[in-house]
Design an enzyme around this catalytic site. Structure first.
Site, PDB file in Angstrom:
ATOM      1  N   THR A  27       0.818  -1.212   0.000  1.00  0.00           N
ATOM      2  CA  THR A  27       0.000   0.000   0.000  1.00  0.00           C
ATOM      3  C   THR A  27       0.851   1.260   0.000  1.00  0.00           C
ATOM      4  O   THR A  27       0.416   2.296  -0.513  1.00  0.00           O
ATOM      5  CB  THR A  27      -0.966   0.020   1.197  1.00  0.00           C
ATOM      6  OG1 THR A  27      -0.226  -0.123   2.413  1.00  0.00           O
ATOM      7  CG2 THR A  27      -1.993  -1.092   1.100  1.00  0.00           C
ATOM      8  N   PHE A  34      -6.216  -5.569  -0.484  1.00  0.00           N
ATOM      9  CA  PHE A  34      -7.263  -6.484  -0.910  1.00  0.00           C
ATOM     10  C   PHE A  34      -8.232  -6.826   0.214  1.00  0.00           C
ATOM     11  O   PHE A  34      -9.431  -6.926   0.006  1.00  0.00           O
ATOM     12  CB  PHE A  34      -6.641  -7.790  -1.447  1.00  0.00           C
ATOM     13  CG  PHE A  34      -5.721  -7.569  -2.609  1.00  0.00           C
ATOM     14  CD1 PHE A  34      -6.043  -6.680  -3.621  1.00  0.00           C
ATOM     15  CD2 PHE A  34      -4.515  -8.252  -2.691  1.00  0.00           C
ATOM     16  CE1 PHE A  34      -5.192  -6.482  -4.695  1.00  0.00           C
ATOM     17  CE2 PHE A  34      -3.656  -8.054  -3.758  1.00  0.00           C
ATOM     18  CZ  PHE A  34      -4.001  -7.168  -4.766  1.00  0.00           C
ATOM     19  N   GLN A 103       3.709 -12.343   1.046  1.00  0.00           N
ATOM     20  CA  GLN A 103       2.338 -12.700   0.707  1.00  0.00           C
ATOM     21  C   GLN A 103       1.834 -11.855  -0.464  1.00  0.00           C
ATOM     22  O   GLN A 103       0.749 -12.094  -0.980  1.00  0.00           O
ATOM     23  CB  GLN A 103       1.425 -12.465   1.917  1.00  0.00           C
ATOM     24  CG  GLN A 103       1.823 -13.262   3.147  1.00  0.00           C
ATOM     25  CD  GLN A 103       1.063 -12.813   4.386  1.00  0.00           C
ATOM     26  OE1 GLN A 103      -0.051 -13.246   4.620  1.00  0.00           O
ATOM     27  NE2 GLN A 103       1.663 -11.911   5.163  1.00  0.00           N
ATOM     28  N   ASP A 106       2.594  -8.500  -6.162  1.00  0.00           N
ATOM     29  CA  ASP A 106       2.880  -7.391  -7.076  1.00  0.00           C
ATOM     30  C   ASP A 106       4.273  -7.445  -7.699  1.00  0.00           C
ATOM     31  O   ASP A 106       4.575  -6.692  -8.625  1.00  0.00           O
ATOM     32  CB  ASP A 106       2.710  -6.050  -6.364  1.00  0.00           C
ATOM     33  CG  ASP A 106       3.410  -6.017  -5.008  1.00  0.00           C
ATOM     34  OD1 ASP A 106       4.608  -6.375  -4.948  1.00  0.00           O
ATOM     35  OD2 ASP A 106       2.766  -5.648  -4.018  1.00  0.00           O
ATOM     36  N   HIS A 121       2.264 -16.390  -2.427  1.00  0.00           N
ATOM     37  CA  HIS A 121       0.965 -16.359  -3.100  1.00  0.00           C
ATOM     38  C   HIS A 121       1.095 -16.114  -4.598  1.00  0.00           C
ATOM     39  O   HIS A 121       0.120 -15.780  -5.265  1.00  0.00           O
ATOM     40  CB  HIS A 121       0.060 -15.304  -2.457  1.00  0.00           C
ATOM     41  CG  HIS A 121      -0.325 -15.647  -1.048  1.00  0.00           C
ATOM     42  ND1 HIS A 121      -0.833 -14.718  -0.148  1.00  0.00           N
ATOM     43  CD2 HIS A 121      -0.262 -16.818  -0.357  1.00  0.00           C
ATOM     44  CE1 HIS A 121      -1.063 -15.306   1.014  1.00  0.00           C
ATOM     45  NE2 HIS A 121      -0.721 -16.572   0.908  1.00  0.00           N
ATOM     46  N   CYS A 152      -0.048 -22.344 -28.554  1.00  0.00           N
ATOM     47  CA  CYS A 152      -1.086 -23.374 -28.720  1.00  0.00           C
ATOM     48  C   CYS A 152      -2.512 -22.851 -28.562  1.00  0.00           C
ATOM     49  O   CYS A 152      -3.475 -23.595 -28.756  1.00  0.00           O
ATOM     50  CB  CYS A 152      -0.848 -24.532 -27.754  1.00  0.00           C
ATOM     51  SG  CYS A 152      -1.041 -24.095 -26.011  1.00  0.00           S
TER      52      CYS A 152
END
Length: 247
Positions: A27, A34, A103, A106, A121, A152
């Protein structure tokens, strides 16, 4: 000894520093939180359903539409590392072994130049084709509404941990934290399992490891730490770096 001086002394005495970072780190670069009361998840319906492994498999086209909106993916490449990220890179520059257990998704720790980053994450910076294994960068992902593999044609999957997915490298994260001389938690409320169990594991397996928490507000895990500094990350690391550079 005041908290900043104590923190600085423990950094000087540590050879290996494990750093657990959460949303409060991001932040300060302007990235929306989130999980906070006013965060992205609070503004969306059924987030755990629409950002799940199940929904990606069921409806990958709508999944990508929602995913890109929730994470403002077209803006993600514009964000830059802040003073907190740069401080952790500086710790490497002065000879500390720093392992970052983040965690955040970004990719800013890597952008800041840290060399040992475990993205628990995953990351928003890339997406991968599950058919042929080719990975694409954020610029490619943002080129179309629904990114597909250039080889593909398979719809790509973002390289983040979706709800219902496994957390990669979690065992390595626990082990690296317990091997450290100093565990530093920055900008995390320590609410999300299994990452929030790391301080407990360190306390049990490596009681000599010092544990420091920097966060704007109290957490339910405060009692696990030897030193707590309530405040912004940028202002805190600026103060401790000043003291370290004076010695």
């Amino acid at each position: 000894m005041n908290p900043i001086e104590q923190f600085g002394q423990w950094i000087r005495e540590a050879n290996t520093i494990a750093v657990l970072t959460g949303a409060g780190m991001s932040t300060e670069s302007g990235i929306p939180d989130f999980r906070s009361e006013n965060g992205i998840y609070a503004q969306e319906e059924r987030v755990e359903y629409y950002l799940s492994e199940h929904y990606y498999q069921k409806n990958p086209v709508d999944f990508w539409r929602r995913f890109k909106r929730m994470f403002s993916l077209k803006l993600m490449g514009d964000f830059a590392p802040n003073a907190g990220h740069r401080f952790l890179r500086w710790l490497e520059d002065i000879g500390k072994t720093v392992v970052i257990l983040t965690q955040n998704i970004d990719g800013l720790h890597t952008k800041a130049g840290n060399t040992n980053v475990i993205e628990l994450h995953g990351t928003l910076q890339t997406a991968t084709c599950l058919s042929c294994g080719k990975t694409y960068d954020l610029a490619f992902v943002n080129r179309t509404d629904v990114p597909c593999c250039g080889e593909c044609g398979t719809i790509l999957k973002p390289d983040v941990v979706l709800f219902g997915g496994l957390v990669p490298h979690i065992e390595e994260a626990f082990a690296r934290a317990a091997e450290s001389d100093l565990l530093l938690a920055m900008g995390t409320s320590l609410e999300v399992a299994p990452v929030n169990q790391i301080p407990f594991y360190v306390a049990a397996e490596s009681p000599a490891t010092r544990k420091v928490l920097i966060n704007k507000t109290a957490t339910r895990m405060d009692g696990m730490f030897d030193l707590i500094i309530y405040g912004g990350i940028g202002e805190t690391v600026a103060a401790v770096r000043e003291r370290l550079e004076q010695k």
